[in-house]
Design an enzyme around this catalytic site. Structure first.
Site, PDB file in Angstrom:
ATOM      1  CE  LYS A  19       3.089   0.196  13.040  1.00  0.00           C
ATOM      2  NZ  LYS A  19       1.678   0.050  12.613  1.00  0.00           N
TER       3      LYS A  19
ATOM      4  CG  PHE B 162      -0.166   9.366   7.174  1.00  0.00           C
ATOM      5  CD1 PHE B 162      -0.018   8.006   7.381  1.00  0.00           C
ATOM      6  CD2 PHE B 162       0.747  10.227   7.769  1.00  0.00           C
ATOM      7  CE1 PHE B 162       1.027   7.511   8.167  1.00  0.00           C
ATOM      8  CE2 PHE B 162       1.787   9.753   8.560  1.00  0.00           C
ATOM      9  CZ  PHE B 162       1.932   8.390   8.757  1.00  0.00           C
TER      10      PHE B 162
ATOM     11  CG  ASN C 297       4.640   1.462   9.500  1.00  0.00           C
ATOM     12  OD1 ASN C 297       3.887   1.032   8.630  1.00  0.00           O
ATOM     13  ND2 ASN C 297       4.435   2.622  10.102  1.00  0.00           N
TER      14      ASN C 297
ATOM     15  CG  ASN D 253       3.112   4.305   1.954  1.00  0.00           C
ATOM     16  OD1 ASN D 253       3.908   3.926   1.101  1.00  0.00           O
ATOM     17  ND2 ASN D 253       2.371   3.471   2.661  1.00  0.00           N
ATOM     18  CB  THR D 254       4.296  10.568   4.812  1.00  0.00           C
ATOM     19  OG1 THR D 254       2.906  10.250   4.907  1.00  0.00           O
ATOM     20  CG2 THR D 254       4.473  12.069   4.961  1.00  0.00           C
TER      21      THR D 254
ATOM     22  CG  ASN E 211      -0.405   0.727   2.400  1.00  0.00           C
ATOM     23  OD1 ASN E 211      -0.469   1.952   2.494  1.00  0.00           O
ATOM     24  ND2 ASN E 211       0.191  -0.034   3.330  1.00  0.00           N
TER      25      ASN E 211
ATOM     26  CB  SER F   4       4.066   5.641   7.264  1.00  0.00           C
ATOM     27  OG  SER F   4       3.544   5.494   5.953  1.00  0.00           O
TER      28      SER F   4
END
Length: 352
Positions: free
Chosen positions: A217, A114, A246, A177-178, A110, A175
């Site tokens: 995390k 966010f 993560n 993805n940012t 994915n 994460s």
């Protein structure tokens, strides 16, 4: 019931199936049909973080980003669920498509980024939840357009807004993805950010008359030196707990598969070994007083036991639910129960 629904859901785009699954779960819960979705496990009381969990198996952040399905998800038998990641302002996330299944590998990639309705919407949803069973964690992050030098402001804003409603709070700096988010795990950035959040946490505890645990995390892609540094910083700052891990940017175990080259974080079966290795290494570098939550690659009760043997006090599932459905929760609780009972029967707990 999930085994019947899975072929239909797998025929849809992964993100659409995600939303439809949550809608179906909410409908079943409100109609009193949730027992058809899952058979809740027998209680397995677990005391961690100064909290009493009905059982040690939780839902990882990401499934219910806005806290819109808290009661329905808890009805599946989780001892706790974690909602979010939530940011100060609403944001759409990355362009679609941004979620991909790899069924043969029991994996998901994915790059949602966010996507959420903002912290104020989450607070309203949490306030409406009845929360008859289980505990609630809230996972906080920064907005995509907030530069790292100002990230602290976003985390502090979310921390203050969710503090009165959470049983624990998770700081998400891992994460993939940012853009640039994982740079906050670098030693000096980590010390500055978490140090300021710890100060704010103690002030909020005095103001609210209760102390809400705060966890951090971490990513599964940390080097040994990174793990050493993070363990030192988090130990010195006396965070309440650490969640490992993560999703990963690595593609070990899925090379050459359809969607394997998609950008984003990989979760599911291929993440199990890597995330558990980071869990075990971090456990040796943290004071025993700081508990850990193991997440990443749990698709069976045996996987949950492996996380516990590596040093986790609690475990979380997410991608495993895509492939196994709610029955995974019951299986994990029962497996951990057998592990806890094993020494008294002369058995040796499994190790990794």
């Amino acid at each position: 019931m999930y085994s019947l629904a899975r072929p239909f859901l797998f025929g849809l785009d992964a993100e659409r199936a995600h939303g439809l699954g949550l809608t179906a779960l909410e409908t079943a819960y409100r109609s009193g049909l949730n027992p058809l979705m899952a058979r809740p496990p027998k209680p397995l009381p677990t005391k961690v973080l100064g909290l009493s969990f009905p059982n040690p198996v939780g839902l990882a952040a990401g499934l219910d980003k806005n806290g819109a399905h808290i009661d329905a998800l808890l009805s599946l038998g989780f001892g706790f669920i974690e909602i979010g990641t939530v940011t100060p302002k609403p944001q759409a996330g990355n362009p679609k498509p941004r979620m991909f299944r790899l069924p043969e590998q029991q994996a998901v990639i994915n790059r949602l980024g966010f996507n959420n309705d903002g912290v104020d919407a989450l607070v309203r949803n949490v306030a409406k939840a009845r929360r008859k069973r289980g505990l609630l964690g809230i996972n906080i992050g920064k907005n995509k357009d907030t530069p790292n030098e100002s990230a602290e402001d976003d985390y502090l804003y979310c921390l203050e807004r969710v503090y009165p409603l959470a049983d624990y709070i998770t700081v998400n700096i891992s994460s993939p993805n940012t853009a640039g988010l994982r740079e906050l795990q670098e030693e000096q950035s980590l010390r500055r950010l978490v140090g300021n959040l710890r100060e704010a946490q103690e002030k909020l505890a005095a103001r609210e008359g209760k102390r809400v645990p705060m966890l951090v995390k971490i990513a599964p892609d940390l080097s040994d030196d990174d793990i050493e540094a993070a363990g030192r910083v988090l130990g010195e700052l006396q965070v309440d707990g650490v969640i490992a891990t993560n999703t990963t940017i690595a593609r070990d175990g899925v090379e050459g598969c359809a969607h394997a080259n998609e950008m984003g974080g990989l979760s599911g079966r291929p993440l199990m070994t890597q995330s558990t290795t980071v869990l075990r290494k971090m456990r040796t570098r943290l004071p025993e007083s700081i508990p850990m939550i193991g997440v990443g690659g749990i698709l069976s009760g045996a996987d949950a036991v492996t996380k516990m043997a590596a040093g986790a006090s609690l475990v979380q599932c997410y991608s495993g639910l895509v492939y196994r459905g709610p029955a995974l929760v019951h299986e994990c609780v029962d497996a951990i129960r057998r592990r806890k009972e094993a020494p008294s029967r002369g058995h040796v707990p499994p190790t990794i």
